[in-house]
Design a protein around this motif. Structure first.
Motif, PDB file in Angstrom:
ATOM      1  N   UNK A 296      52.511   3.118  27.825  1.00 12.62           N
ATOM      2  CA  UNK A 296      51.480   2.784  26.795  1.00 12.62           C
ATOM      3  C   UNK A 296      50.559   4.125  26.883  1.00 12.62           C
ATOM      4  N   UNK A 297      50.205   4.342  28.388  1.00 15.21           N
ATOM      5  CA  UNK A 297      49.145   5.338  28.585  1.00 15.21           C
ATOM      6  C   UNK A 297      49.591   6.913  28.233  1.00 15.21           C
ATOM      7  N   UNK A 298      50.928   6.924  28.449  1.00 15.08           N
ATOM      8  CA  UNK A 298      51.743   8.323  27.822  1.00 15.08           C
ATOM      9  C   UNK A 298      51.135   8.491  26.225  1.00 15.08           C
ATOM     10  N   UNK A 299      51.579   7.292  25.813  1.00 13.35           N
ATOM     11  CA  UNK A 299      51.235   7.285  24.335  1.00 13.35           C
ATOM     12  C   UNK A 299      49.918   7.572  23.796  1.00 13.35           C
ATOM     13  N   UNK A 300      48.913   6.708  24.412  1.00 12.58           N
ATOM     14  CA  UNK A 300      47.509   7.159  24.337  1.00 12.58           C
ATOM     15  C   UNK A 300      47.041   8.455  24.567  1.00 12.58           C
ATOM     16  N   UNK A 301      47.657   9.070  25.702  1.00 10.10           N
ATOM     17  CA  UNK A 301      47.451  10.375  26.111  1.00 10.10           C
ATOM     18  C   UNK A 301      47.719  11.472  25.080  1.00 10.10           C
ATOM     19  N   UNK A 302      48.634  11.150  24.538  1.00  9.89           N
ATOM     20  CA  UNK A 302      49.507  12.093  23.487  1.00  9.89           C
ATOM     21  C   UNK A 302      48.411  12.172  22.219  1.00  9.89           C
ATOM     22  N   UNK A 303      47.861  10.948  21.813  1.00  7.28           N
ATOM     23  CA  UNK A 303      47.043  10.838  20.603  1.00  7.28           C
ATOM     24  C   UNK A 303      45.718  11.667  21.248  1.00  7.28           C
ATOM     25  N   UNK A 304      45.156  11.291  22.323  1.00  6.79           N
ATOM     26  CA  UNK A 304      43.964  11.784  22.733  1.00  6.79           C
ATOM     27  C   UNK A 304      43.999  13.536  22.680  1.00  6.79           C
ATOM     28  N   UNK A 305      45.041  13.888  23.172  1.00  8.98           N
ATOM     29  CA  UNK A 305      45.420  15.290  23.336  1.00  8.98           C
ATOM     30  C   UNK A 305      45.308  15.828  21.807  1.00  8.98           C
ATOM     31  N   UNK A 306      45.633  15.291  20.857  1.00  9.00           N
ATOM     32  CA  UNK A 306      45.682  15.811  19.558  1.00  9.00           C
ATOM     33  C   UNK A 306      44.293  15.430  18.709  1.00  9.00           C
ATOM     34  N   UNK A 307      43.841  14.117  18.968  1.00 10.47           N
ATOM     35  CA  UNK A 307      42.630  13.922  18.165  1.00 10.47           C
ATOM     36  C   UNK A 307      41.291  13.809  19.042  1.00 10.47           C
ATOM     37  N   UNK A 308      41.377  13.863  20.435  1.00 11.11           N
ATOM     38  CA  UNK A 308      40.291  13.795  21.070  1.00 11.11           C
ATOM     39  C   UNK A 308      40.118  12.517  21.521  1.00 11.11           C
ATOM     40  N   UNK A 309      39.013  12.141  22.215  1.00 15.20           N
ATOM     41  CA  UNK A 309      38.491  10.834  22.769  1.00 15.20           C
ATOM     42  C   UNK A 309      37.550  10.301  21.758  1.00 15.20           C
ATOM     43  N   UNK A 310      37.669   9.487  20.868  1.00 18.67           N
ATOM     44  CA  UNK A 310      36.902   8.830  19.903  1.00 18.67           C
ATOM     45  C   UNK A 310      37.144   7.201  20.071  1.00 18.67           C
ATOM     46  N   UNK A 311      36.572   6.339  20.842  1.00 14.56           N
ATOM     47  CA  UNK A 311      36.965   5.102  21.057  1.00 14.56           C
ATOM     48  C   UNK A 311      35.854   4.387  20.217  1.00 14.56           C
ATOM     49  N   UNK A 312      36.506   3.110  19.818  1.00 12.55           N
ATOM     50  CA  UNK A 312      35.707   2.071  19.057  1.00 12.55           C
ATOM     51  C   UNK A 312      35.421   0.863  19.856  1.00 12.55           C
ATOM     52  N   UNK A 313      34.471   0.785  20.547  1.00 12.60           N
ATOM     53  CA  UNK A 313      34.179  -0.348  21.450  1.00 12.60           C
ATOM     54  C   UNK A 313      34.089  -1.642  20.944  1.00 12.60           C
TER      55      UNK A 313
END
Length: 350
Positions: A296-313
């Motif tokens: 799951x962290x690999x999947x998250x890492x792929x999305x961050x690499x493409x779209x950046x870190x924009x978390x909705x807390x």
């Protein structure tokens, strides 16, 4: 009268100690290649048996020293045979024969090392502004306690890894059945940021602990569950469920590169007479759960690499917000212990 003022110096990730190997992995005549904060390291034992860490680059033609071999406690480059001692000094150049002389001008970068709790640690700077000790692993090799140790690599950064390790809401969806199911159970947590750490205490937790719920808490004892984050890369999860049901899951997340984190995890437990019998089940379950997190962290890492870190807390992410504030402070050269103490009570459902 002058007031006492606590002065903090500039802080950086290189100030801290990081695991580079198990002590048992670093056998005599063995060279290990490691990466730490983007730096390549060659790890071996010198003639005195102490751990040595050199920059993984020969001064001569830039070959990697980790591909070399150990000769009488010195590291020999595989390309032209230059020899390095434990301090990085070039002590032999075969092509120069007997005319070779040791020179202070020829010294590979050498890093401080320590061994503690069965781990080899490296620090990337010689004289930090403040000396931090390696983290002490809870109850390691104490009588009555067993430790299962596993190592996994995550395609993500340290911050996202440590947040995952102390995050309850994901467990019902990433580890269903194995470690919790979604039951809409109301839980409460008190989250505190203090002195560079995030401290979490949970209440109202019962038996939603997956496959081994009956074994872990067969008498329905009150569960004491706390999570801890210690700057810059340590998480420690503690469960206590009555007598002889005490468990620590401690992870040290090692920043190899910006998006590669090697995680050393200790599962240390006291199950009384069940200690030895439980060991293979603990190891298998820990590795099974961690591999789900790797995915799951690999999947998250792929999305961050493409779209950046924009978390909705959301309120349940208060732990993440506090961890990120500490990591951001270090990244900017600030000491997180200067951040204001904060304490928040959060209600969430799992």
């Amino acid at each position: 009268m002058m007031s006492s003022v606590r002065v903090f110096n500039v802080m950086q990730l290189a100030d801290f100690w990081y695991i580079v190997a198990l002590s048992d992995q670093l056998k005599p005549n063995t060279v290990l290649a490691r990466s730490l904060l983007g730096e390549w390291l060659a790890i071996f034992r010198g003639e005195d048996g102490q751990a040595v860490a050199l920059r993984d680059r020969c001064l001569h033609r830039s070959s990697r020293l980790s591909a070399g071999k150990i000769c009488n406690g010195a590291l020999q480059c595989p390309y032209h045979g230059w020899m390095y001692d434990r301090n990085g000094n070039v002590i032999a150049v075969p092509s120069e024969g007997n005319s070779f002389k040791i020179s202070q001008q020829r010294r590979a970068k050498c890093y401080p090392t320590k061994e503690q709790d069965g781990y080899v640690y490296v620090r990337l700077i010689d004289n930090p502004n403040e000396h931090f000790d390696p983290f002490s692993m809870p109850h390691y090799q104490e009588p009555g306690w067993e430790t299962v140790r596993v190592i996994n690599r995550f395609s993500n950064n340290v911050t996202n890894c440590v947040e995952n390790f102390i995050d309850i809401p994901h467990t019902a969806f990433v580890h269903p059945g194995v470690f919790r199911n979604y039951r809409q159970q109301k839980l409460e947590m008190m989250v505190e940021r203090k002195n560079g750490s995030v401290l979490v205490e949970y209440s109202n937790e019962t038996s939603n602990l997956g496959w081994y719920s009956r074994f872990l808490n067969r008498q329905g004892a009150k569960i004491k569950h706390s999570d801890r984050f210690y700057m810059p890369n340590i998480t420690c999860v503690e469960y206590k469920m009555g007598n002889n049901r005490h468990l620590f899951i401690t992870s040290q997340s090692i920043p190899e590169t910006e998006n590669s984190t090697l995680v050393y995890t200790d599962v240390t437990y006291n199950y009384g007479i069940w200690n030895k019998l439980a060991r293979p089940f603990i190891r298998w379950t820990a590795q099974y759960i961690i591999q789900q997190d790797v995915k799951i962290l690999g999947i998250q890492g792929e999305a961050i690499a493409k779209y950046g870190t924009h978390f909705s807390h959301r309120p349940a992410d208060t732990i993440h917000v506090f961890v990120e504030s500490i990591q951001d402070a270090i990244a900017s050269g600030q000491d997180p212990r200067q951040l204001a103490d904060k304490s928040v009570k959060v209600t969430f459902w799992v």
